[in-house]
Scaffold this motif. Structure first.
Motif, PDB file in Angstrom:
ATOM      1  N   GLY A 266      -1.420   6.090  -2.896  1.00  0.00           N
ATOM      2  CA  GLY A 266      -2.669   6.705  -3.056  1.00  0.00           C
ATOM      3  C   GLY A 266      -3.191   7.356  -1.858  1.00  0.00           C
ATOM      4  O   GLY A 266      -2.758   7.038  -0.686  1.00  0.00           O
ATOM      5  N   ALA A 267      -4.156   8.376  -2.106  1.00  0.00           N
ATOM      6  CA  ALA A 267      -4.754   9.204  -1.182  1.00  0.00           C
ATOM      7  C   ALA A 267      -5.659   8.435  -0.147  1.00  0.00           C
ATOM      8  O   ALA A 267      -6.102   7.516  -0.345  1.00  0.00           O
ATOM      9  N   GLY A 268      -5.202   8.521   1.155  1.00  0.00           N
ATOM     10  CA  GLY A 268      -5.817   7.879   2.412  1.00  0.00           C
ATOM     11  C   GLY A 268      -5.456   6.268   2.540  1.00  0.00           C
ATOM     12  O   GLY A 268      -6.264   5.524   2.716  1.00  0.00           O
ATOM     13  N   ALA A 269      -3.907   6.156   2.508  1.00  0.00           N
ATOM     14  CA  ALA A 269      -3.533   4.789   2.628  1.00  0.00           C
ATOM     15  C   ALA A 269      -4.027   4.280   4.013  1.00  0.00           C
ATOM     16  O   ALA A 269      -3.801   4.937   4.975  1.00  0.00           O
ATOM     17  N   LEU A 270      -4.916   3.339   4.213  1.00  0.00           N
ATOM     18  CA  LEU A 270      -5.472   2.965   5.316  1.00  0.00           C
ATOM     19  C   LEU A 270      -5.372   1.700   5.909  1.00  0.00           C
ATOM     20  O   LEU A 270      -5.159   1.317   7.026  1.00  0.00           O
ATOM     21  N   SER A 271      -5.107   0.465   5.127  1.00  0.00           N
ATOM     22  CA  SER A 271      -4.892  -0.776   5.751  1.00  0.00           C
ATOM     23  C   SER A 271      -3.863  -1.526   4.665  1.00  0.00           C
ATOM     24  O   SER A 271      -3.866  -1.209   3.473  1.00  0.00           O
ATOM     25  N   LEU A 272      -3.024  -2.431   5.202  1.00  0.00           N
ATOM     26  CA  LEU A 272      -2.225  -3.099   4.358  1.00  0.00           C
ATOM     27  C   LEU A 272      -1.883  -4.539   5.078  1.00  0.00           C
ATOM     28  O   LEU A 272      -2.035  -4.711   6.156  1.00  0.00           O
ATOM     29  N   ASP A 273      -1.225  -5.433   4.005  1.00  0.00           N
ATOM     30  CA  ASP A 273      -0.965  -6.680   4.706  1.00  0.00           C
ATOM     31  C   ASP A 273      -0.015  -7.248   3.445  1.00  0.00           C
ATOM     32  O   ASP A 273       0.241  -6.672   2.674  1.00  0.00           O
ATOM     33  N   THR A 274       0.807  -8.034   4.127  1.00  0.00           N
ATOM     34  CA  THR A 274       2.152  -8.691   3.443  1.00  0.00           C
ATOM     35  C   THR A 274       1.585  -9.859   2.665  1.00  0.00           C
ATOM     36  O   THR A 274       1.024 -10.780   3.446  1.00  0.00           O
ATOM     37  N   ASP A 275       1.919 -10.085   1.374  1.00  0.00           N
ATOM     38  CA  ASP A 275       1.664 -11.449   0.547  1.00  0.00           C
ATOM     39  C   ASP A 275       2.856 -12.305   1.065  1.00  0.00           C
ATOM     40  O   ASP A 275       4.031 -12.195   0.345  1.00  0.00           O
ATOM     41  N   SER A 278       4.920 -13.780  -2.087  1.00  0.00           N
ATOM     42  CA  SER A 278       5.890 -13.166  -2.992  1.00  0.00           C
ATOM     43  C   SER A 278       6.686 -11.875  -2.232  1.00  0.00           C
ATOM     44  O   SER A 278       7.730 -11.546  -2.829  1.00  0.00           O
ATOM     45  N   GLY A 279       6.163 -11.754  -1.114  1.00  0.00           N
ATOM     46  CA  GLY A 279       6.992 -10.767  -0.190  1.00  0.00           C
ATOM     47  C   GLY A 279       6.568  -9.273  -0.544  1.00  0.00           C
ATOM     48  O   GLY A 279       6.666  -8.105   0.048  1.00  0.00           O
ATOM     49  N   ASP A 280       5.504  -9.041  -1.557  1.00  0.00           N
ATOM     50  CA  ASP A 280       4.805  -7.903  -1.898  1.00  0.00           C
ATOM     51  C   ASP A 280       3.899  -7.373  -0.696  1.00  0.00           C
ATOM     52  O   ASP A 280       3.566  -8.230   0.155  1.00  0.00           O
ATOM     53  N   VAL A 281       3.367  -6.244  -0.815  1.00  0.00           N
ATOM     54  CA  VAL A 281       2.751  -5.525   0.201  1.00  0.00           C
ATOM     55  C   VAL A 281       1.592  -4.842  -0.586  1.00  0.00           C
ATOM     56  O   VAL A 281       1.705  -4.360  -1.580  1.00  0.00           O
ATOM     57  N   VAL A 282       0.483  -5.415  -0.113  1.00  0.00           N
ATOM     58  CA  VAL A 282      -1.134  -4.942  -0.645  1.00  0.00           C
ATOM     59  C   VAL A 282      -1.580  -3.554   0.358  1.00  0.00           C
ATOM     60  O   VAL A 282      -1.760  -3.994   1.420  1.00  0.00           O
ATOM     61  N   VAL A 283      -1.920  -2.652  -0.127  1.00  0.00           N
ATOM     62  CA  VAL A 283      -2.231  -1.549   0.510  1.00  0.00           C
ATOM     63  C   VAL A 283      -3.749  -1.176   0.115  1.00  0.00           C
ATOM     64  O   VAL A 283      -4.118  -0.801  -1.283  1.00  0.00           O
ATOM     65  N   VAL A 284      -4.591  -0.678   0.853  1.00  0.00           N
ATOM     66  CA  VAL A 284      -5.888  -0.121   0.489  1.00  0.00           C
ATOM     67  C   VAL A 284      -5.877   1.525   0.798  1.00  0.00           C
ATOM     68  O   VAL A 284      -5.175   1.889   1.747  1.00  0.00           O
ATOM     69  N   ASN A 285      -6.131   2.266  -0.349  1.00  0.00           N
ATOM     70  CA  ASN A 285      -6.177   3.413  -0.432  1.00  0.00           C
ATOM     71  C   ASN A 285      -7.735   4.015  -0.346  1.00  0.00           C
ATOM     72  O   ASN A 285      -8.146   3.906  -1.602  1.00  0.00           O
ATOM     73  N   ARG A 286      -8.266   4.615   0.860  1.00  0.00           N
ATOM     74  CA  ARG A 286      -9.627   4.719   0.958  1.00  0.00           C
ATOM     75  C   ARG A 286      -9.945   5.937  -0.044  1.00  0.00           C
ATOM     76  O   ARG A 286     -11.146   5.920  -0.683  1.00  0.00           O
ATOM     77  N   THR A 287      -9.607   6.976   0.133  1.00  0.00           N
ATOM     78  CA  THR A 287      -9.962   8.200  -0.429  1.00  0.00           C
ATOM     79  C   THR A 287      -9.715   8.035  -1.964  1.00  0.00           C
ATOM     80  O   THR A 287     -10.602   8.565  -2.818  1.00  0.00           O
ATOM     81  N   ALA A 288      -8.518   7.286  -2.410  1.00  0.00           N
ATOM     82  CA  ALA A 288      -8.602   6.986  -3.881  1.00  0.00           C
ATOM     83  C   ALA A 288      -9.161   6.053  -4.489  1.00  0.00           C
ATOM     84  O   ALA A 288      -9.396   5.764  -5.666  1.00  0.00           O
ATOM     85  N   ALA A 289      -9.627   5.305  -3.599  1.00  0.00           N
ATOM     86  CA  ALA A 289     -10.577   3.991  -4.130  1.00  0.00           C
ATOM     87  C   ALA A 289      -9.798   3.040  -4.849  1.00  0.00           C
ATOM     88  O   ALA A 289     -10.006   2.438  -6.038  1.00  0.00           O
ATOM     89  N   THR A 290      -8.627   2.668  -4.438  1.00  0.00           N
ATOM     90  CA  THR A 290      -7.902   1.659  -5.069  1.00  0.00           C
ATOM     91  C   THR A 290      -7.225   0.738  -4.271  1.00  0.00           C
ATOM     92  O   THR A 290      -6.929   1.174  -3.001  1.00  0.00           O
ATOM     93  N   VAL A 291      -6.540  -0.266  -4.748  1.00  0.00           N
ATOM     94  CA  VAL A 291      -5.706  -1.142  -3.915  1.00  0.00           C
ATOM     95  C   VAL A 291      -4.478  -1.186  -4.806  1.00  0.00           C
ATOM     96  O   VAL A 291      -4.417  -1.455  -6.066  1.00  0.00           O
ATOM     97  N   THR A 292      -3.203  -0.946  -4.059  1.00  0.00           N
ATOM     98  CA  THR A 292      -1.974  -1.271  -4.865  1.00  0.00           C
ATOM     99  C   THR A 292      -1.038  -2.162  -4.179  1.00  0.00           C
ATOM    100  O   THR A 292      -0.895  -2.356  -2.746  1.00  0.00           O
ATOM    101  N   THR A 307     -11.236   0.018  -7.006  1.00  0.00           N
ATOM    102  CA  THR A 307     -12.392  -0.767  -6.338  1.00  0.00           C
ATOM    103  C   THR A 307     -13.300   0.160  -6.269  1.00  0.00           C
ATOM    104  O   THR A 307     -13.566   1.268  -6.785  1.00  0.00           O
ATOM    105  N   ALA A 308     -14.637  -0.206  -5.678  1.00  0.00           N
ATOM    106  CA  ALA A 308     -15.514   0.676  -5.531  1.00  0.00           C
ATOM    107  C   ALA A 308     -15.151   1.885  -4.313  1.00  0.00           C
ATOM    108  O   ALA A 308     -14.109   1.643  -3.884  1.00  0.00           O
ATOM    109  N   ALA A 309     -16.168   2.759  -4.103  1.00  0.00           N
ATOM    110  CA  ALA A 309     -15.654   3.609  -3.088  1.00  0.00           C
ATOM    111  C   ALA A 309     -15.352   3.270  -1.687  1.00  0.00           C
ATOM    112  O   ALA A 309     -15.839   2.107  -1.159  1.00  0.00           O
ATOM    113  N   ASN A 310     -14.427   3.864  -0.998  1.00  0.00           N
ATOM    114  CA  ASN A 310     -14.172   3.833   0.391  1.00  0.00           C
ATOM    115  C   ASN A 310     -13.883   2.365   0.880  1.00  0.00           C
ATOM    116  O   ASN A 310     -14.156   1.690   1.716  1.00  0.00           O
TER     117      ASN A 310
END
Length: 344
Positions: A266-275, A278-292, A307-310
């Motif tokens: 998603g647009a503006g991928a900004l922050s991520l962390d590993t679970d 499970s070994g999955d990766v969780v990423v925050v997309n600031r511009t898209a206002a989503t968590v993937t 998510t909410a904006a930003n």
């Protein structure tokens, strides 16, 4: 490290410590994921989880210098209620400016919490026990992120403004190493506690800066476009970068020095962390206002949560992702913290 958090349904909370009003958390379901959101205060930046104290530490800063509204919050990870508000020291009595906090990491071995004071070009250390300010360590130009290596009693901070990685002794709070890469803009940082090797993203150079315990000569590994955040796989052999410009997560084989997969999130991928579960990766997309949620082995997106904006930062522990945003969507324009149950 992570400790089991007893996941409970969100409850209404009243007046939290230091007079901070926290409104009731609200829960909702998106697909198979449970999402709980609560307003905190305006100006949220990052968070870090303490296993020792079962607490989420959240940094707060508002506006440009002189920054007068800043705090370090201790938040209950179950109820999302503010338990304590710590106010950083004044740096200028005339303007009322304070040592504004932005990046954050916890040292459970020494029961401290470390923060970056980006506007003040320094890092600071606070006691997790009573919130007291223990030290301010200067000369970290545009200090951005910070990470703790408990096994080797070392704390690393990125000095974005000078292309430098700075290391501190977590027992004495004294500086012990300083690695400068000319022309680099180190942003995100993580560490392999098994080896003591530190990894930082070079936002300007589209690469990962690697520094081992044995050498002050860095090694570089190419990654995606605009890498701003980084995490490691459970075995430490793979790095994941959030590529802000590209809106992707890059999967980097650290042995071969190659990007093996690039996953659009998603647009503006900004922050991520590993679970770690499970070994999955969780990423925050600031511009898209989503968590993937990304399966990095298969190179596919498993789920996307709106998510909410930003949304600004994510911290993953024990199957839960904690996301802080800068949406102003809470009461009186408060920013929010969202807990996402990852279902593992």
């Amino acid at each position: 490290m992570s400790m089991h958090i007893n996941y409970r349904a969100a409850v209404a909370v009243a007046l939290a410590a230091a007079g901070t009003l926290t409104l009731p958390a609200t829960a909702s379901a998106q697909a198979s994921t449970t999402v709980t959101t609560a307003p905190l205060v305006k100006g949220l930046y990052q968070s870090a989880y303490s296993e020792r104290n079962d607490a989420l530490w959240v940094t707060v800063s508002n506006g440009r210098p002189p920054v007068t509204a800043t705090s370090l919050l201790k938040v209950d990870p179950d109820t999302l209620a503010v338990e304590q508000t710590i106010t950083p020291p004044v740096t200028d009595a005339t303007t009322g400016a304070r040592e504004a906090v932005y990046g954050v990491a916890v040292d459970d071995e020494h029961n401290t919490v470390w923060v970056t004071n980006t506007r003040n070009n320094s890092v600071a250390v606070y006691s997790q026990k009573d919130g007291s300010h223990l030290a301010t360590l200067p000369d970290v130009a545009h200090a951005r992120e910070i990470v703790v290596d408990e096994r080797h009693n070392t704390v690393w901070a990125t000095a974005f403004g000078s292309g430098t990685l700075v290391a501190y002794d977590s027992k004495t709070l004294e500086e012990k190493r300083r690695i400068t890469v000319e022309g680099a803009s180190p942003a995100g940082v993580t560490v392999n506690e098994s080896t003591g090797t530190v990894y930082a993203t070079d936002l300007a150079g589209d690469r990962v800066i690697t520094v081992t315990r044995q050498s002050d000569t860095p090694v570089f590994v190419a990654t995606g476009d605009g890498p701003i955040s980084i995490s490691l796989s459970r075995n430490g052999r793979t790095a994941y970068t959030a590529d802000q410009t590209a809106g992707t997560v890059s999967v980097v084989d650290l042995k071969t020095g190659t990007v093996t997969k690039s996953v659009a999130t998603g647009a503006g991928a900004l922050s991520l962390d590993t679970d770690e579960r499970s070994g999955d990766v969780v990423v925050v997309n600031r511009t898209a206002a989503t968590v993937t949620v990304v399966d990095p082995r298969a190179g596919v997106v498993e789920e996307t949560v709106t998510t909410a904006a930003n949304p600004n930062h994510v911290e993953v522990t024990d199957g839960h992702a904690y996301v802080v945003d800068k949406s102003g969507a809470g009461a009186a324009g408060a920013d929010q913290v969202t807990r996402i149950d990852l279902g593992h």
